[in-house]
Design an enzyme around this catalytic site. Structure first.
Site, mmCIF file in Angstrom:
data_model
loop_
_atom_site.group_PDB
_atom_site.id
_atom_site.type_symbol
_atom_site.label_atom_id
_atom_site.label_comp_id
_atom_site.label_asym_id
_atom_site.label_seq_id
_atom_site.Cartn_x
_atom_site.Cartn_y
_atom_site.Cartn_z
ATOM 1 N N ASP A 61 0.818 -1.219 0.000
ATOM 2 C CA ASP A 61 0.000 0.000 0.000
ATOM 3 C C ASP A 61 0.855 1.274 0.000
ATOM 4 O O ASP A 61 0.664 2.169 0.852
ATOM 5 C CB ASP A 61 -0.916 0.029 1.246
ATOM 6 C CG ASP A 61 -1.689 -1.259 1.466
ATOM 7 O OD1 ASP A 61 -2.115 -1.866 0.470
ATOM 8 O OD2 ASP A 61 -1.858 -1.649 2.637
ATOM 9 N N GLU A 94 -11.663 -0.010 -2.852
ATOM 10 C CA GLU A 94 -10.811 0.551 -1.793
ATOM 11 C C GLU A 94 -9.643 1.290 -2.455
ATOM 12 O O GLU A 94 -9.570 1.398 -3.674
ATOM 13 C CB GLU A 94 -10.280 -0.564 -0.877
ATOM 14 C CG GLU A 94 -9.383 -1.576 -1.585
ATOM 15 C CD GLU A 94 -8.984 -2.755 -0.702
ATOM 16 O OE1 GLU A 94 -9.458 -2.870 0.438
ATOM 17 O OE2 GLU A 94 -8.191 -3.595 -1.188
#
Ligand code: FUB
Length: 372
Positions: free
Chosen positions: A64, A271
């Site tokens: 991420d 997301e």
């Protein structure tokens, strides 16, 4: 709501790889320890896949990556993946991360500096478990780390921690950001100096449990032909620690100006929000989750609406796909992750970077993370 669709044509090859890897499953790192030596030998079997880029960090699992240019360098704010020993499920319980490291690079390609632990879960008074994808922002010489973590009742909120250095360490506020919920925050500085936070994610990210500011612990999803659950936005206050307005929804439209449908799994928001500006347009990018794409939509202002334009990054080895986009020294870069370093373990990932290119009409050239 479709379930995991791991057998799509585009990633069937990677399933084969995962099956091969089961025979030599490694233990990965435990706690915040560095990766054990034998992991590097196992990496060799994945060498047969020709990835377009190598892991940036090999002594920790990282994911991420939110990249920014601060003080003339690239600073990367990733998740720090660990093997928390929790079985995998659709809510992502196995992503049991407990701290964040900050990394920096003076050039791309170039050496990556690990600045060590920037924030530990034990130093966040309200935190329960699962420190997921963070982001950072700078204002007036102060740096702010935004991080999602579940509270002690197992509900995700977004916290903020501050430092006078982009490398940290960061000091967390005693409470989550008021009115924040769900996960995957990203904070965007507009050209007029206004900051906005985008956030949210479905399934394990709990966005489906929020109706306005009300939390319902039941997972409620729209019908496939109804509009998809939308990401959220709020303008930041000048203190960078609170919202300046009620949270709003971010509309993502199809080519006919209609909201993307919940059953449009290849295109709808799941997301991993990111926002960047290019040639005066606003590019909202995100993961489609169970279909594993990084997709993008373009709009005329930070609130949208945004019109879906296509895929930035095809599926990677692993399950999640997550990214950031940053301009550095005249080139645009996509930071992303895959699971090559762990031989395909979905929750032991590694961050990467590759160049991102635009077409003359402002659309983005789709990146395939592996060569034919
Ligand atoms: O790293 C945990 C979660 O996995 C992130 O918050 C999601 O975006 C996905 O990458």
């Amino acid at each position: 709501m479709k379930k995991h669709n791991l057998f799509t044509q585009s990633i069937a090859f990677y399933i084969f790889l995962l099956l091969c890897c089961t025979a030599c499953q490694h233990t990965g790192s435990s706690g915040s320890e560095a990766i054990e030596d034998d992991t590097m030998e196992e990496v060799s079997m994945i060498d047969t896949i020709k990835a377009i880029s190598d892991p940036l960090v090999t002594d920790n699992y990282t994911a991420d990556p939110s990249a920014h240019v601060f003080e003339g360098k690239i600073y990367i704010y990733p998740s720090h993946d660990i093997d928390a020993g929790i079985p995998e499920d659709d809510l992502g319980s196995h992503f049991g991360m407990k701290d964040y490291h900050v990394y920096s690079m003076e050039s791309i390609p170039g050496a990556v500096t690990d600045h060590g632990v920037a924030l530990d879960i034990k130093d966040v008074p309200w935190a329960g478990r699962q420190m997921w994808a963070p982001d950072a922002a700078e204002k007036d010489g102060m740096y702010y780390l935004y991080f999602p973590v579940k509270d002690k009742e197992d509900v995700f909120h977004i916290g903020v921690a501050s430092s006078d250095s982009p490398a940290g360490p960061f000091t967390a506020e005693p409470e989550p950001i008021a009115d924040s919920y769900s996960m995957d925050p990203t904070v965007f500085k507009d050209s007029d100096g206004t900051y906005y936070m985008y956030f949210g994610g479905i399934w394990g990210g709990q966005l489906q449990r929020w109706e306005g500011a009300t939390y319902n612990p039941e997972d409620v999803y729209p019908a496939d032909d109804a509009p998809a659950i939308l990401p959220r936005i709020a303008k930041m206050n000048t203190d960078m620690k609170s919202f300046a307005e009620p949270v709003k929804q971010v509309q993502i439209l199809d080519e006919n100006g209609e909201l993307l449908k919940a059953g449009d799994n290849d295109r709808r928001f799941f997301e991993a929000s990111w926002m960047h500006q290019y040639n005066g347009k606003y590019y909202f990018s995100y993961s489609t989750g169970d279909t594993h794409y990084i997709a993008y939509a373009i709009g005329d202002n930070p609130y949208g609406p945004f019109t879906y334009k296509g895929v930035i990054l095809n599926p990677v080895i692993g399950w999640t796909n997550h990214h950031s986009i940053v301009e550095f020294n005249g080139k645009w870069y996509l930071f992303y992750h895959d699971s090559t370093l762990s031989n395909g373990d979905t929750h032991l990932r590694n961050i990467k970077v590759t160049e991102l290119k635009y077409n003359p009409d402002g659309t983005i050239q789709t990146i395939d993370p592996y060569l034919e």
